[in-house]
Design an enzyme around this catalytic site. Structure first.
Site, PDB file in Angstrom:
ATOM      1  N   GLU A  88      -1.962  11.207   3.347  1.00 32.09           N
ATOM      2  CA  GLU A  88      -2.805  11.221   4.542  1.00 32.09           C
ATOM      3  C   GLU A  88      -2.437  12.363   5.489  1.00 32.09           C
ATOM      4  O   GLU A  88      -3.297  12.996   6.088  1.00 32.09           O
ATOM      5  CB  GLU A  88      -2.680   9.891   5.296  1.00 32.09           C
ATOM      6  CG  GLU A  88      -3.371   8.726   4.623  1.00 32.09           C
ATOM      7  CD  GLU A  88      -2.445   7.937   3.726  1.00 32.09           C
ATOM      8  OE1 GLU A  88      -2.715   6.751   3.497  1.00 32.09           O
ATOM      9  OE2 GLU A  88      -1.438   8.507   3.248  1.00 32.09           O
ATOM     10  N   TYR A 134       8.992   5.785   0.164  1.00 34.54           N
ATOM     11  CA  TYR A 134       7.723   6.420   0.518  1.00 34.54           C
ATOM     12  C   TYR A 134       8.041   7.751   1.198  1.00 34.54           C
ATOM     13  O   TYR A 134       8.542   7.778   2.326  1.00 34.54           O
ATOM     14  CB  TYR A 134       6.910   5.512   1.442  1.00 34.54           C
ATOM     15  CG  TYR A 134       5.982   4.571   0.708  1.00 34.54           C
ATOM     16  CD1 TYR A 134       6.330   4.036  -0.527  1.00 34.54           C
ATOM     17  CD2 TYR A 134       4.748   4.213   1.242  1.00 34.54           C
ATOM     18  CE1 TYR A 134       5.477   3.173  -1.200  1.00 34.54           C
ATOM     19  CE2 TYR A 134       3.892   3.353   0.582  1.00 34.54           C
ATOM     20  CZ  TYR A 134       4.260   2.836  -0.639  1.00 34.54           C
ATOM     21  OH  TYR A 134       3.419   1.978  -1.305  1.00 34.54           O
ATOM     22  N   ASP A 188      -4.272  -3.469  -4.183  1.00 33.94           N
ATOM     23  CA  ASP A 188      -3.608  -3.575  -2.884  1.00 33.94           C
ATOM     24  C   ASP A 188      -4.604  -3.613  -1.741  1.00 33.94           C
ATOM     25  O   ASP A 188      -5.738  -3.156  -1.840  1.00 33.94           O
ATOM     26  CB  ASP A 188      -2.651  -2.398  -2.687  1.00 33.94           C
ATOM     27  CG  ASP A 188      -3.373  -1.050  -2.707  1.00 33.94           C
ATOM     28  OD1 ASP A 188      -4.193  -0.838  -3.621  1.00 33.94           O
ATOM     29  OD2 ASP A 188      -3.118  -0.214  -1.820  1.00 33.94           O
ATOM     30  N   GLU A 189      -4.136  -4.159  -0.636  1.00 34.03           N
ATOM     31  CA  GLU A 189      -4.770  -4.079   0.675  1.00 34.03           C
ATOM     32  C   GLU A 189      -6.233  -4.527   0.687  1.00 34.03           C
ATOM     33  O   GLU A 189      -7.083  -3.906   1.338  1.00 34.03           O
ATOM     34  CB  GLU A 189      -4.630  -2.655   1.241  1.00 34.03           C
ATOM     35  CG  GLU A 189      -3.183  -2.306   1.551  1.00 34.03           C
ATOM     36  CD  GLU A 189      -3.031  -0.988   2.262  1.00 34.03           C
ATOM     37  OE1 GLU A 189      -2.088  -0.858   3.078  1.00 34.03           O
ATOM     38  OE2 GLU A 189      -3.820  -0.056   2.004  1.00 34.03           O
ATOM     39  N   ARG A 197      -6.574  11.308  -1.039  1.00 33.94           N
ATOM     40  CA  ARG A 197      -6.626  11.686   0.379  1.00 33.94           C
ATOM     41  C   ARG A 197      -6.655  13.215   0.521  1.00 33.94           C
ATOM     42  O   ARG A 197      -7.407  13.759   1.324  1.00 33.94           O
ATOM     43  CB  ARG A 197      -5.427  11.109   1.119  1.00 33.94           C
ATOM     44  CG  ARG A 197      -5.580   9.677   1.606  1.00 33.94           C
ATOM     45  CD  ARG A 197      -5.911   8.676   0.496  1.00 33.94           C
ATOM     46  NE  ARG A 197      -6.011   7.319   1.010  1.00 33.94           N
ATOM     47  CZ  ARG A 197      -5.012   6.440   0.979  1.00 33.94           C
ATOM     48  NH1 ARG A 197      -3.836   6.767   0.455  1.00 33.94           N
ATOM     49  NH2 ARG A 197      -5.187   5.229   1.456  1.00 33.94           N
ATOM     50  N   TRP A 202       2.311   9.664  -0.605  1.00 34.09           N
ATOM     51  CA  TRP A 202       0.991   9.395  -0.033  1.00 34.09           C
ATOM     52  C   TRP A 202       0.632  10.550   0.887  1.00 34.09           C
ATOM     53  O   TRP A 202       1.477  11.037   1.638  1.00 34.09           O
ATOM     54  CB  TRP A 202       0.992   8.075   0.726  1.00 34.09           C
ATOM     55  CG  TRP A 202       1.256   6.897  -0.148  1.00 34.09           C
ATOM     56  CD1 TRP A 202       2.429   6.216  -0.292  1.00 34.09           C
ATOM     57  CD2 TRP A 202       0.320   6.270  -1.030  1.00 34.09           C
ATOM     58  NE1 TRP A 202       2.274   5.190  -1.197  1.00 34.09           N
ATOM     59  CE2 TRP A 202       0.989   5.200  -1.671  1.00 34.09           C
ATOM     60  CE3 TRP A 202      -1.026   6.498  -1.332  1.00 34.09           C
ATOM     61  CZ2 TRP A 202       0.364   4.375  -2.601  1.00 34.09           C
ATOM     62  CZ3 TRP A 202      -1.652   5.671  -2.255  1.00 34.09           C
ATOM     63  CH2 TRP A 202      -0.961   4.622  -2.876  1.00 34.09           C
ATOM     64  N   ASP A 247       6.218   9.992   2.498  1.00 33.68           N
ATOM     65  CA  ASP A 247       5.440  10.423   3.656  1.00 33.68           C
ATOM     66  C   ASP A 247       6.007   9.873   4.954  1.00 33.68           C
ATOM     67  O   ASP A 247       5.567  10.268   6.041  1.00 33.68           O
ATOM     68  CB  ASP A 247       3.977  10.014   3.512  1.00 33.68           C
ATOM     69  CG  ASP A 247       3.799   8.504   3.345  1.00 33.68           C
ATOM     70  OD1 ASP A 247       4.626   7.889   2.636  1.00 33.68           O
ATOM     71  OD2 ASP A 247       2.842   7.941   3.905  1.00 33.68           O
TER      72      ASP A 247
END
Length: 639
Positions: free
Chosen positions: A594, A542, A448-449, A285, A592, A544
């Site tokens: 983003e 996490y 994932d996802e 990202r 992460w 973030d």
């Protein structure tokens, strides 16, 4: 970079009957020329649905986090004027100031792209709470600076601070080199501080004797303090951790003598709670240059973390040089208005790229190894593969409708198709080059996802389902992952992945390591299925995630609010029945990126929570102390 001559203000406001609310945009023309026939693009994680309700603008398109609107026909924006438009039809409500536009640019009638300045999201129709102080003042009841805190210790504080610690007579070359390694680490982290170790005797110094002890586990060490210091250790890692502990003790006593002292006598007996003490970094990202990666590795070593999970690919970019497929790092990293991939997550009018050459990778892996950190590489497949499919369009089923499914982030048709044999030929070459670069016995392959209707419009996938008796998307994913697992095994490697690898029948659990990220109870379910598990739930680890509910506190919030105190106290193993605790390998922080548009933002979100995870990974539950942690955490270096 071109100076922005336009400014975009954005605000969120509540709307009765619509829990997602709406966005208000105001574009200010700071030029001395009127503007007409232009389009505005911006990136944001607060995404609109496919048919938003727009006032005073024309919706053109959205691709994941990229949004584009046009001014109404005939509209002229005069110098100093404001174009205001509203958008309703969001996937979710904005909750924090970082949920707004991250970047913006204007496209003029002649195709020129002009940068637009944009700042944090404002709040209308509700009180905007200021960010609070996140950390109270701590107190070290035992006046020693050690983080993570050791397994057992009984120390008496001294009145003097050694000038340096030096090797006792007869110290062998390997021990001397280990001292130098920690000196170099210390100098990189604290460039103006006095290094902790001298290699010759010094006045006001303390001698250190090394004793290798085969009865110790590899990462264990003990320190005995008196007129001299003796260190016992199991292996090179234990020796490194013992030296790091000495450096921390000396650093705290020098930097804050009102709180911290150096031991005059006593013993530390130490070994880690978990073998897996990880930190993940998403470089897809946002790209982190090699010096930033090695700096993070140094901080990890200071905190006795021992696994660096390197997230090298995602929808937004492929960052690892693969010599057989140079287009991965020529096409598959470029984001920009006229590039193969549209701007995302803070990119604007200027194109962006960035990748790691194989020489960069070798240097980073060697740097980590010298710090007793293993590097776990990740390429995220079969989902999160927009960058791959942009670079290698031959891996797409041409009979499949272009937007037959979307990922949770809004990327259309972003998953490698398990029914295309060339996909496996591509991955075979990628794995061959990765195996040559990374000594790790594990290779992380994501998993994932994958959206639950993925590939259902692909004739090739439907034919494979019928031939193999597969059930839907997750049956196809399990088929794919089983083939990937065999490909890795053929290369002497084992499969690691996110918890969704278990979907649709999963893969052979023997030797497989899965990371439980969605919620804590997923880890228990994975262990019940026979998988080894690393706990990294978004609700605690996490980094973030936002640290307070206040609007003006930055961060993401899909997993909730994660204050440092919660990260510190969370007990991952507490979810596991006694019979399954053996399957819980350890814990890991995930970074992460983003939202991580600058270094200050990184440091605000990552610290002190990375240190909190490090103490959870090393220190027995009964030895943890939040007040002591608060006193020591400010001494932890930042990026």
């Amino acid at each position: 970079m071109t100076e922005a001559v336009f400014r975009l203000e954005n605000a969120w406001h509540p709307i009765e009957g619509d829990p997602a609310g709406g966005l208000i945009f105001s574009l200010i023309n700071l030029t001395d020329q009127p503007m007409r026939d232009f389009k505005l693009a911006y990136t944001t994680l607060t995404r609109v649905k496919s048919a938003p309700v727009v006032e005073n603008a024309v919706f053109i398109k959205r691709n994941a986090n990229f949004h584009q609107f046009a001014a109404p026909a005939g509209f002229v924006l005069p110098p100093g004027g404001v174009w205001r438009f509203t958008v309703q039809g969001l996937w979710r409500s904005a909750k924090h100031r970082t949920d707004g536009a991250k970047s913006a640019y204007i496209t003029l009638a002649d195709g020129q792209h002009v940068p637009v300045a944009v700042d944090d999201l404002m709040l209308e129709g509700r009180h905007s709470e200021a960010a609070p102080a996140l950390l109270p003042k701590g107190e070290a009841k035992q006046p020693f600076s050690l983080l993570p805190w050791p397994k057992a210790s009984n120390l008496t504080a001294g009145d003097d601070i050694p000038v340096a610690i030096f090797p006792a007579d007869g110290t062998d070359l390997a021990d001397l080199k280990a001292m130098q390694g920690v000196n170099l680490l210390y100098r990189r982290l604290f460039s103006v501080a006095h290094v902790p170790f001298s290699h010759v005797g010094v006045q006001q110094g303390v001698p250190l004797a090394f004793i290798a002890d085969e009865t110790f586990t590899a990462e264990a060490y003990s320190l005995t303090f008196g007129e001299h210091i003796s260190m016992r250790y199991g292996d090179a890692a234990g020796r490194h951790y013992g030296l790091t502990a000495l450096a921390q003790l000396l650093h705290g006593a020098r930097l804050d003598p009102a709180q911290f002292r150096f031991p005059a006598s006593g013993v530390i007996n130490d070994a880690p709670r978990y073998n897996w003490r990880g930190c993940h970094l998403d470089v897809s990202r946002q790209f982190f240059p090699t010096p930033d990666v090695t700096r993070l590795l140094d901080i990890m070593a200071w905190l006795r973390l021992n696994v660096f999970h390197w997230h090298l690919s995602d929808d937004e970019a492929w960052r690892l040089e693969i010599k057989a497929y140079p287009q991965l790092t020529s096409v598959g990293v470029l984001r920009g208005p006229d590039e193969p991939m549209l701007p995302q997550l803070g990119n604007g009018a200027e194109p962006v790229g960035g990748f790691y050459s194989q020489d960069d990778v070798r240097a980073i892996v060697a740097h980590a190894a010298a710090l007793h950190i293993a590097v776990l590489p990740e390429i995220d497949i079969p989902g999160h593969s927009t960058a791959i499919l942009t670079a290698l369009p031959e891996l797409v089923d041409g009979q499949e409708a272009p937007e037959s499914y979307h990922s949770v982030q809004g990327y259309p048709n972003n998953a490698l198709n398990p029914a295309i044999e060339q996909t496996y030929a591509f991955l075979a070459q990628v794995f061959d080059e990765m195996v040559a670069l990374f000594p790790s016995k594990l290779i992380h392959v994501g998993g994932d996802e994958v959206a639950n209707n993925t590939w259902m419009a692909s004739p090739l996938a439907k034919a494979l389902m019928e031939k193999e008796g597969l059930d839907g998307t997750f049956g196809l994913q399990s088929y794919f992952m089983k083939r990937i697992q065999k490909m890795l095994a053929d290369r002497g490697r084992q499969l690691a992945g996110w918890d969704e690898v278990s979907h649709g029948g999963g893969v052979d659990a023997d030797g497989t390591l899965l990371m439980a990220w969605q919620k804590p109870e997923v880890g228990v379910a994975l262990a019940e299925q026979g998988y080894d598990v690393v706990m990294t739930p978004g609700q605690a680890y996490y980094l973030d995630m936002v640290q307070d509910e206040a609007w003006q506190e930055p961060g993401a919030s899909w997993a909730g609010t994660v204050p440092p105190k919660h990260t510190y106290h969370y007990e991952a193993v507490g979810e596991f029945p006694d019979a399954l605790k053996v399957k819980m390998r350890g814990v890991q922080a995930c970074i992460w990126t983003e939202n991580f548009l600058n270094r200050d933002y990184f440091n605000h979100l990552v610290f002190p929570r990375l240190a909190a995870v490090a103490e959870a990974a090393w220190t027995p539950k009964d030895n943890k102390d939040w007040s002591r942690f608060l006193a020591i955490a400010p001494l932890v270096p930042k990026l």
